[in-house]
Design a protein around this motif. Structure first.
Motif, PDB file in Angstrom:
ATOM      1  N   VAL A 114       0.833  -1.209   0.000  1.00  0.00           N
ATOM      2  CA  VAL A 114       0.000   0.000   0.000  1.00  0.00           C
ATOM      3  C   VAL A 114       0.867   1.258   0.000  1.00  0.00           C
ATOM      4  N   ALA A 115       2.176   1.091  -0.195  1.00  0.00           N
ATOM      5  CA  ALA A 115       3.108   2.220  -0.285  1.00  0.00           C
ATOM      6  C   ALA A 115       3.063   3.111   0.951  1.00  0.00           C
ATOM      7  N   CYS A 116       3.008   2.489   2.124  1.00  0.00           N
ATOM      8  CA  CYS A 116       2.950   3.278   3.364  1.00  0.00           C
ATOM      9  C   CYS A 116       4.322   3.765   3.811  1.00  0.00           C
ATOM     10  N   GLY A 117       5.386   3.104   3.349  1.00  0.00           N
ATOM     11  CA  GLY A 117       6.746   3.520   3.685  1.00  0.00           C
ATOM     12  C   GLY A 117       7.260   2.980   5.007  1.00  0.00           C
ATOM     13  N   THR A 118       6.472   2.148   5.691  1.00  0.00           N
ATOM     14  CA  THR A 118       6.906   1.611   6.988  1.00  0.00           C
ATOM     15  C   THR A 118       8.173   0.776   6.852  1.00  0.00           C
ATOM     16  N   CYS A 119       8.274   0.030   5.771  1.00  0.00           N
ATOM     17  CA  CYS A 119       9.448  -0.828   5.559  1.00  0.00           C
ATOM     18  C   CYS A 119      10.719   0.005   5.425  1.00  0.00           C
ATOM     19  N   THR A 120      10.622   1.115   4.699  1.00  0.00           N
ATOM     20  CA  THR A 120      11.770   1.997   4.530  1.00  0.00           C
ATOM     21  C   THR A 120      12.198   2.604   5.862  1.00  0.00           C
ATOM     22  N   LYS A 121      11.229   3.016   6.669  1.00  0.00           N
ATOM     23  CA  LYS A 121      11.528   3.595   7.982  1.00  0.00           C
ATOM     24  C   LYS A 121      12.176   2.568   8.908  1.00  0.00           C
ATOM     25  N   ALA A 122      11.832   1.295   8.752  1.00  0.00           N
ATOM     26  CA  ALA A 122      12.347   0.253   9.635  1.00  0.00           C
ATOM     27  C   ALA A 122      13.743  -0.210   9.251  1.00  0.00           C
ATOM     28  N   CYS A 123      14.169   0.063   8.027  1.00  0.00           N
ATOM     29  CA  CYS A 123      15.436  -0.493   7.533  1.00  0.00           C
ATOM     30  C   CYS A 123      16.647   0.116   8.234  1.00  0.00           C
ATOM     31  N   PRO A 124      17.454  -0.686   8.934  1.00  0.00           N
ATOM     32  CA  PRO A 124      18.642  -0.153   9.608  1.00  0.00           C
ATOM     33  C   PRO A 124      19.757   0.235   8.652  1.00  0.00           C
ATOM     34  N   GLN A 125      19.649  -0.195   7.405  1.00  0.00           N
ATOM     35  CA  GLN A 125      20.634   0.164   6.392  1.00  0.00           C
ATOM     36  C   GLN A 125      20.252   1.418   5.625  1.00  0.00           C
ATOM     37  N   GLY A 126      19.068   1.945   5.889  1.00  0.00           N
ATOM     38  CA  GLY A 126      18.622   3.148   5.194  1.00  0.00           C
ATOM     39  C   GLY A 126      18.297   2.909   3.732  1.00  0.00           C
ATOM     40  N   LEU A 127      17.870   1.711   3.391  1.00  0.00           N
ATOM     41  CA  LEU A 127      17.568   1.389   1.994  1.00  0.00           C
ATOM     42  C   LEU A 127      16.152   1.845   1.617  1.00  0.00           C
ATOM     43  N   PRO A 128      15.931   2.178   0.348  1.00  0.00           N
ATOM     44  CA  PRO A 128      14.592   2.581  -0.110  1.00  0.00           C
ATOM     45  C   PRO A 128      13.725   1.346  -0.354  1.00  0.00           C
ATOM     46  N   VAL A 129      13.360   0.668   0.711  1.00  0.00           N
ATOM     47  CA  VAL A 129      12.673  -0.627   0.593  1.00  0.00           C
ATOM     48  C   VAL A 129      11.348  -0.486  -0.158  1.00  0.00           C
ATOM     49  N   MET A 130      10.553   0.504   0.209  1.00  0.00           N
ATOM     50  CA  MET A 130       9.268   0.679  -0.470  1.00  0.00           C
ATOM     51  C   MET A 130       9.470   0.903  -1.968  1.00  0.00           C
ATOM     52  N   ASP A 131      10.508   1.658  -2.320  1.00  0.00           N
ATOM     53  CA  ASP A 131      10.769   1.931  -3.736  1.00  0.00           C
ATOM     54  C   ASP A 131      11.107   0.653  -4.489  1.00  0.00           C
ATOM     55  N   TYR A 132      11.895  -0.234  -3.867  1.00  0.00           N
ATOM     56  CA  TYR A 132      12.227  -1.441  -4.637  1.00  0.00           C
ATOM     57  C   TYR A 132      11.067  -2.428  -4.674  1.00  0.00           C
ATOM     58  N   ILE A 133      10.169  -2.366  -3.716  1.00  0.00           N
ATOM     59  CA  ILE A 133       8.963  -3.183  -3.802  1.00  0.00           C
ATOM     60  C   ILE A 133       8.064  -2.663  -4.921  1.00  0.00           C
ATOM     61  N   GLN A 134       7.976  -1.342  -5.072  1.00  0.00           N
ATOM     62  CA  GLN A 134       7.224  -0.767  -6.182  1.00  0.00           C
ATOM     63  C   GLN A 134       7.850  -1.153  -7.521  1.00  0.00           C
ATOM     64  N   ALA A 135       9.185  -1.180  -7.574  1.00  0.00           N
ATOM     65  CA  ALA A 135       9.867  -1.606  -8.805  1.00  0.00           C
ATOM     66  C   ALA A 135       9.580  -3.073  -9.094  1.00  0.00           C
ATOM     67  N   ALA A 136       9.513  -3.889  -8.055  1.00  0.00           N
ATOM     68  CA  ALA A 136       9.187  -5.305  -8.238  1.00  0.00           C
ATOM     69  C   ALA A 136       7.788  -5.460  -8.823  1.00  0.00           C
ATOM     70  N   MET A 137       6.859  -4.642  -8.371  1.00  0.00           N
ATOM     71  CA  MET A 137       5.491  -4.696  -8.888  1.00  0.00           C
ATOM     72  C   MET A 137       5.424  -4.280 -10.349  1.00  0.00           C
ATOM     73  N   ARG A 138       6.395  -3.469 -10.781  1.00  0.00           N
ATOM     74  CA  ARG A 138       6.473  -3.085 -12.199  1.00  0.00           C
ATOM     75  C   ARG A 138       7.251  -4.105 -13.020  1.00  0.00           C
ATOM     76  N   GLY A 139       7.916  -5.050 -12.329  1.00  0.00           N
ATOM     77  CA  GLY A 139       8.704  -6.050 -13.037  1.00  0.00           C
ATOM     78  C   GLY A 139      10.106  -5.599 -13.359  1.00  0.00           C
ATOM     79  N   ASP A 140      10.552  -4.496 -12.768  1.00  0.00           N
ATOM     80  CA  ASP A 140      11.900  -3.997 -13.014  1.00  0.00           C
ATOM     81  C   ASP A 140      12.869  -4.693 -12.057  1.00  0.00           C
ATOM     82  N   VAL A 141      13.195  -5.922 -12.388  1.00  0.00           N
ATOM     83  CA  VAL A 141      14.017  -6.775 -11.530  1.00  0.00           C
ATOM     84  C   VAL A 141      15.405  -6.181 -11.308  1.00  0.00           C
ATOM     85  N   ALA A 142      15.991  -5.619 -12.345  1.00  0.00           N
ATOM     86  CA  ALA A 142      17.332  -5.049 -12.224  1.00  0.00           C
ATOM     87  C   ALA A 142      17.352  -3.883 -11.234  1.00  0.00           C
ATOM     88  N   ALA A 143      16.302  -3.051 -11.251  1.00  0.00           N
ATOM     89  CA  ALA A 143      16.229  -1.922 -10.319  1.00  0.00           C
ATOM     90  C   ALA A 143      16.095  -2.417  -8.884  1.00  0.00           C
TER      91      ALA A 143
END
Length: 241
Positions: free
Chosen positions: A128-157
């Motif tokens: 639902v693109a809430c961003g909770t995963c990104t906030k929880a990441c101790p590495q500071g990764l854009p987790v929500m962004d890569y999940i959105q990319a996965a939904m688009r099928g952009d595996v390389a991204a």
């Protein structure tokens, strides 16, 4: 931080906390620990023996996921015990393993596109693109962004954005849609390595050398060394500036 000794109440008794010490609550019990300690060091200072979830200590292995709260802050914070420093009044507990169902799949039957995500981790599309995963990441990764990319099928991204993921599972722990984000990242990295990676002549040459047994003699020599000799050789190696 206590600059001067200050009294604290503890079970009806007053206790003085010295300079450079802080009070933290580990699994609900109060302990006084050094202020500049990591959570992992504080746990050991408090007398606990860490027998799992200690990993490589400051090497970001992802085995020491921790959740904590701070005084006056309603938020639930996340971090890795090996790198997160304790703070006055911190209340914490470790989550060395996050329950999940990891998919079993054969890369040779998948293609590096959205169909692989649909087949292996269909729950991804509940995001639902809430961003909770990104906030929880101790590495500071854009987790929500890569999940959105996965939904688009952009595996390389996905593979690129999830490259530094340590698979601690804290994103999945906090996700209201119950997605296993880091496993989606691992799948994408495997698909990228199998189907999308750039060809490397140097890598192919090195693989051919290994298969031709070029390094067998050197390997046997290393295996025959004792620990002292190996240690001396290791620390005497050439290091890049």
């Amino acid at each position: 931080m206590h600059k001067d000794a200050e009294p604290h109440e503890d079970g009806g008794k007053r206790e003085h906390v010295g300079a450079h010490m802080v009070s933290v609550f580990i699994n609900g019990k109060r302990h006084v620990v050094p202020e500049h300690a990591t959570i992992m060091r504080a746990i050991e200072y408090a007398g606990h023996q860490i027998i799992r979830g200690a990993g490589c200590r400051e090497g970001f292995c992802g085995a020491c996921g921790t959740i904590y709260r701070l005084p006056g802050d309603y938020k639930l914070h996340t971090g890795l015990a090996c790198t997160t420093l304790v703070k006055e009044g911190m209340s914490l507990t470790q989550i060395p393993s996050v329950p999940m169902e990891k998919a079993v799949y054969d890369l040779e039957t998948l293609t590096p596109d959205v169909s692989a995500i649909l087949q292996v981790y269909p729950v991804t599309f509940r995001c639902v693109a809430c961003g909770t995963c990104t906030k929880a990441c101790p590495q500071g990764l854009p987790v929500m962004d890569y999940i959105q990319a996965a939904m688009r099928g952009d595996v390389a991204a996905v593979a690129d954005m999830a490259f530094d993921c340590v698979a601690c599972g804290l994103c999945a722990l906090r996700c209201p849609a119950e997605i296993i984000q880091h496993e989606v990242g691992i799948l994408s990295k495997r698909l990228t390595g199998r189907y999308l990676r750039k060809e490397s002549r140097e890598l192919d040459d090195r693989i051919a050398e290994v298969r031709s047994h070029k390094y067998d003699g050197e390997y046997r020599k290393l295996m025959a060394m004792d620990k002292a000799a190996l240690s001396k050789l290791y620390y005497a190696r050439d290091l890049e500036p």
